[in-house]
Design an enzyme around this catalytic site. Sequence first.
Site, PDB file in Angstrom:
ATOM      1  N   LYS A 105       0.857  -1.192   0.000  1.00 38.19           N
ATOM      2  CA  LYS A 105       0.000   0.000   0.000  1.00 38.19           C
ATOM      3  C   LYS A 105       0.885   1.230   0.000  1.00 38.19           C
ATOM      4  O   LYS A 105       2.026   1.185   0.481  1.00 38.19           O
ATOM      5  CB  LYS A 105      -0.879   0.021   1.258  1.00 38.19           C
ATOM      6  CG  LYS A 105      -2.106   0.902   1.134  1.00 38.19           C
ATOM      7  CD  LYS A 105      -3.237   0.207   0.403  1.00 38.19           C
ATOM      8  CE  LYS A 105      -4.437   1.103   0.201  1.00 38.19           C
ATOM      9  NZ  LYS A 105      -5.585   0.373  -0.341  1.00 38.19           N
ATOM     10  N   GLY A 218     -18.156   8.039  -2.469  1.00 37.25           N
ATOM     11  CA  GLY A 218     -17.108   8.196  -3.458  1.00 37.25           C
ATOM     12  C   GLY A 218     -17.253   7.083  -4.491  1.00 37.25           C
ATOM     13  O   GLY A 218     -18.352   6.599  -4.770  1.00 37.25           O
ATOM     14  N   GLY A 221     -18.789   3.721  -2.563  1.00 39.16           N
ATOM     15  CA  GLY A 221     -20.155   3.889  -2.062  1.00 39.16           C
ATOM     16  C   GLY A 221     -21.132   4.216  -3.183  1.00 39.16           C
ATOM     17  O   GLY A 221     -22.271   3.733  -3.196  1.00 39.16           O
TER      18      GLY A 221
HETATM   19  P1  NAD Z   1     -13.260   8.122  -2.562  1.00 41.03           P
HETATM   20  O1  NAD Z   1     -12.198   9.119  -2.294  1.00 41.03           O
HETATM   21  O2  NAD Z   1     -13.773   7.988  -3.958  1.00 41.03           O
HETATM   22  O3  NAD Z   1     -14.534   8.382  -1.617  1.00 41.03           O
HETATM   23  C1  NAD Z   1     -14.473   8.497  -0.231  1.00 41.03           C
HETATM   24  C2  NAD Z   1     -15.838   8.981   0.227  1.00 41.03           C
HETATM   25  O4  NAD Z   1     -15.899   8.956   1.645  1.00 41.03           O
HETATM   26  C3  NAD Z   1     -16.171  10.412  -0.181  1.00 41.03           C
HETATM   27  O5  NAD Z   1     -17.521  10.451  -0.617  1.00 41.03           O
HETATM   28  C4  NAD Z   1     -16.039  11.192   1.119  1.00 41.03           C
HETATM   29  O6  NAD Z   1     -16.885  12.342   1.140  1.00 41.03           O
HETATM   30  C5  NAD Z   1     -16.515  10.156   2.089  1.00 41.03           C
HETATM   31  N1  NAD Z   1     -16.136  10.366   3.472  1.00 41.03           N
HETATM   32  C6  NAD Z   1     -14.944  10.711   3.991  1.00 41.03           C
HETATM   33  N2  NAD Z   1     -15.040  10.789   5.333  1.00 41.03           N
HETATM   34  C7  NAD Z   1     -16.323  10.455   5.640  1.00 41.03           C
HETATM   35  C8  NAD Z   1     -17.052  10.342   6.852  1.00 41.03           C
HETATM   36  N3  NAD Z   1     -16.490  10.570   8.023  1.00 41.03           N
HETATM   37  N4  NAD Z   1     -18.352   9.967   6.782  1.00 41.03           N
HETATM   38  C9  NAD Z   1     -18.957   9.738   5.609  1.00 41.03           C
HETATM   39  N5  NAD Z   1     -18.316   9.826   4.444  1.00 41.03           N
HETATM   40  C10 NAD Z   1     -17.024  10.186   4.470  1.00 41.03           C
HETATM   41  O7  NAD Z   1     -12.693   6.739  -2.023  1.00 41.03           O
HETATM   42  P2  NAD Z   1     -13.109   5.265  -2.457  1.00 41.03           P
HETATM   43  O8  NAD Z   1     -12.178   4.807  -3.506  1.00 41.03           O
HETATM   44  O9  NAD Z   1     -14.563   5.220  -2.659  1.00 41.03           O
HETATM   45  O10 NAD Z   1     -12.717   4.444  -1.128  1.00 41.03           O
HETATM   46  C11 NAD Z   1     -13.595   4.351  -0.010  1.00 41.03           C
HETATM   47  C12 NAD Z   1     -13.119   3.205   0.883  1.00 41.03           C
HETATM   48  O11 NAD Z   1     -13.101   1.997   0.120  1.00 41.03           O
HETATM   49  C13 NAD Z   1     -11.718   3.348   1.457  1.00 41.03           C
HETATM   50  O12 NAD Z   1     -11.667   2.742   2.730  1.00 41.03           O
HETATM   51  C14 NAD Z   1     -10.871   2.542   0.485  1.00 41.03           C
HETATM   52  O13 NAD Z   1      -9.656   2.096   1.065  1.00 41.03           O
HETATM   53  C15 NAD Z   1     -11.814   1.408   0.214  1.00 41.03           C
HETATM   54  N6  NAD Z   1     -11.536   0.663  -1.011  1.00 41.03           N
HETATM   55  C16 NAD Z   1     -11.511   1.294  -2.206  1.00 41.03           C
HETATM   56  C17 NAD Z   1     -11.288   0.538  -3.358  1.00 41.03           C
HETATM   57  C18 NAD Z   1     -11.357   1.146  -4.724  1.00 41.03           C
HETATM   58  O14 NAD Z   1     -11.325   0.389  -5.700  1.00 41.03           O
HETATM   59  N7  NAD Z   1     -11.491   2.451  -4.860  1.00 41.03           N
HETATM   60  C19 NAD Z   1     -11.039  -0.833  -3.266  1.00 41.03           C
HETATM   61  C20 NAD Z   1     -11.084  -1.442  -2.010  1.00 41.03           C
HETATM   62  C21 NAD Z   1     -11.333  -0.673  -0.892  1.00 41.03           C
END
Ligand code: NAD
Length: 409
Positions: A105, A218, A221
């Site tokens: 990571k 994001g 979600g």
């Molecule tokens: P992103 O940057 O696209 O979105 C993050 C979202 O979280 C945003 O909408 C932000 O406003 C929101 N957020 C931040 N703090 C918050 C809070 N306290 N309460 C509510 N919402 C909040 O990121 P992403 O790629 O969607 O990743 C989200 C999670 O999924 C992370 O934990 C990441 O490690 C995990 N993840 C992502 C992927 C991927 O393919 N992108 C894969 C596996 C895991």
Amino acid sequence: MSSINPFENALAQLSRATVIKSFPAEFLTQLESPNREVHVSIPVKMDDGTLRVFHGYRVEYNNARGPYKGGIRYHQDTDISEVKALAFWMALKCAVANIPMGGGKGGITLDPKTLSKTELEGLSRGYMRRLSDIFGPEKDVPAPDVNTTPEMMDWMNDEYTKITGDARGAVITGKPLGKGGSEGRGPATGLGGFYVFDALREKMNLPASCTVAIQGMGNVGGFAAKFFTEAGHTVVAMSDSKGGIYKADGLKYDEVENYKKEHGSLAGFPGAKEITQAELLTLDCDVLVPAALENQITEENAGNIKAKVVLELANGPTTTPADDILFGKGIHVVPDILANSGGVTVSTYEWEQNMKGESWTEADVNAKMKESLNREAIAIFDASVEHKTDMRRAAFIVALERIAKAMGY
Ligand code: NAD
């Protein structure tokens, strides 16, 4: 990020799983620390002509099953402990997903909203320049994570090509379509989360049509909301970092997203009630989907959670004491290393396509991911029944068995 140390949480999860099934002490001792952690300083020329130095990390946790694999996060709270925890979970996740990758990571400590696009490009290219000797298609293959985008992956890939001459694109995944990216990579984590849920829904005694609350809108979600809705479930609540909204008869994700783009937040969304972060987590619904950051479900709020199932699409959203409370209440937690493994699964398909010079259709990518996640989700559920434990400990046990085998134990 809260004051809970994510790496300590990760190690606590490890020791809890290995109480249920024992592994050779030598093997476990090795897993308690990463193979390598690298700290870098990245100088960036800012738009006003000044020079700023940013601090970044890459943790290469374990590569017994294949090249290190894991995203790069840009966040003001990112530190080495968080990156180490995320790298450790990646090693386990790749083993759970049964893909030929190890765990790594990366991260840079900054609030990306404070940088211009030119500055972000300088930073992303600078990060790759500092680490181009450890990255490589057969060595360590990064990808996007929180606040990093396909465009940033393209800048990094381009920088790597300039330095090494390797233009296959296989050094990094999550690239834009048409620039070596895979069909289906954008939605993969949200869609994969839905596939895992769907494979286990009946086993978890959930109805054909569920109510769903999603924290974070994001990449992950947002796509989760789309696929749950398309399958006939009702997304009753969503939130971003500023707050959330609730609507009993369902929120349409595209309308919520457009509203957010126009107004900068969800406040005032027509027909919906504004709720706090805390209220979203404790809503009365069938499925709670944390899809934001770590340490959201803690011993403070776990007792108040009313969902029947927690589908962890974020990494590390539940602390260890909270796990015990949820397990005690009979709430199924589908752990991150299974629930969000669709992202790394399709990332691996992207890497494979780049290595072979192929280009697969989205239908092929999704069908392959679905088959694989169905199989592994059921294997983890069955392991939880066999070991009379929760799915997190079962997933750890299955992952540890696979990593131990690759390490010759
Ligand atoms: P992103 O940057 O696209 O979105 C993050 C979202 O979280 C945003 O909408 C932000 O406003 C929101 N957020 C931040 N703090 C918050 C809070 N306290 N309460 C509510 N919402 C909040 O990121 P992403 O790629 O969607 O990743 C989200 C999670 O999924 C992370 O934990 C990441 O490690 C995990 N993840 C992502 C992927 C991927 O393919 N992108 C894969 C596996 C895991």
